[in-house]
Design an enzyme around this catalytic site. Sequence first.
Site, short mmCIF file in Angstrom:
data_model
loop_
_atom_site.label_atom_id
_atom_site.label_comp_id
_atom_site.label_asym_id
_atom_site.label_seq_id
_atom_site.Cartn_x
_atom_site.Cartn_y
_atom_site.Cartn_z
N HIS A 17 0.85 -1.20 0.00
CA HIS A 17 0.00 0.00 0.00
C HIS A 17 0.88 1.25 0.00
CE1 HIS A 17 -3.10 -2.65 2.27
NE2 HIS A 17 -3.62 -2.41 1.09
N LYS A 41 -16.37 -6.82 5.69
CA LYS A 41 -15.08 -7.49 5.94
C LYS A 41 -15.00 -7.88 7.40
CE LYS A 41 -11.89 -6.53 2.31
NZ LYS A 41 -10.56 -6.13 1.91
N ARG A 91 -1.60 -5.61 -8.34
CA ARG A 91 -0.44 -6.49 -8.11
C ARG A 91 -0.19 -7.43 -9.26
NH1 ARG A 91 -2.78 -7.73 -2.33
NH2 ARG A 91 -4.56 -7.22 -3.61
N SER A 130 -2.79 -7.62 2.79
CA SER A 130 -3.18 -7.52 4.20
C SER A 130 -3.61 -8.88 4.73
CB SER A 130 -4.34 -6.54 4.37
OG SER A 130 -3.96 -5.25 4.01
P1 ADP Z 1 -9.96 -3.17 -0.23
O1 ADP Z 1 -10.69 -3.78 0.92
O2 ADP Z 1 -10.62 -1.95 -0.77
O3 ADP Z 1 -9.53 -4.12 -1.31
P2 ADP Z 1 -7.22 -3.09 0.65
O4 ADP Z 1 -6.73 -2.38 1.85
O5 ADP Z 1 -7.12 -4.58 0.68
O6 ADP Z 1 -8.68 -2.58 0.46
O7 ADP Z 1 -6.47 -2.57 -0.64
C1 ADP Z 1 -6.59 -1.24 -1.09
C2 ADP Z 1 -5.97 -1.12 -2.48
O8 ADP Z 1 -4.58 -1.39 -2.41
C3 ADP Z 1 -6.52 -2.10 -3.51
O9 ADP Z 1 -6.56 -1.45 -4.77
C4 ADP Z 1 -5.50 -3.21 -3.54
O10 ADP Z 1 -5.47 -3.89 -4.78
C5 ADP Z 1 -4.23 -2.41 -3.33
N1 ADP Z 1 -3.15 -3.22 -2.78
C6 ADP Z 1 -3.18 -4.09 -1.77
N2 ADP Z 1 -1.97 -4.65 -1.55
C7 ADP Z 1 -1.14 -4.12 -2.49
C8 ADP Z 1 0.22 -4.32 -2.84
N3 ADP Z 1 0.99 -5.19 -2.21
N4 ADP Z 1 0.72 -3.59 -3.84
C9 ADP Z 1 -0.07 -2.74 -4.52
N5 ADP Z 1 -1.35 -2.52 -4.28
C10 ADP Z 1 -1.90 -3.20 -3.28
#
Ligand code: ADP
Length: 150
Positions: A17, A41, A91, A130
């Site tokens: 992130h 979630k 990703r 996450s």
């Molecule tokens: P959500 O519940 O909205 O998917 P997340 O916190 O899981 O929220 O992710 C927020 C954004 O960050 C999403 O677009 C996700 O694809 C992106 N994301 C999560 N992990 C990574 C990573 N390792 N590298 C790049 N983007 C990521």
Amino acid sequence: MTKVLYPGSFDPMTKGHMNIVEQASDLFDEVIIAIMQNPLKKSRLFTLEERMEIIKELYQGMNNVRVISASGAAVDVALLHECKAIIRGFRSLSDYDYEVQLQQMNKEISNNKINTICLFADKEYQFVSSSMVKEVLNLDKNISKYVDQL
Ligand code: ADP
């Protein structure tokens, strides 16, 4: 002045992130990280308040990054804060289906007002998520490679 919204659960905020925030803050005048309350979630590591505190501390030194918490539709939050677009992190191909559906839905429910910009994770963060961090943490293993704050 181009403002963008980066919404997500960020539970926890991983280095993946953070990689996206860094790229977005280089490209746009202001990045608003929106920590979204998502009642669907269930598996939660931190409360909304805890995530807010942790992520605010992470970005206190960056003057074009702002951290807010919000609920409801990300497009409404984007409109409220006068953001031009939503940022999402990409990703690998496995993110594609979900992100395409999400951006189409967001475009529709915002009456074409909010577009989505996908930024690509640098290769060292391609496998960080996450949910994986939560699993590793559950096994009592070290997660400092993936997360800055824990
Ligand atoms: P959500 O519940 O909205 O998917 P997340 O916190 O899981 O929220 O992710 C927020 C954004 O960050 C999403 O677009 C996700 O694809 C992106 N994301 C999560 N992990 C990574 C990573 N390792 N590298 C790049 N983007 C990521």
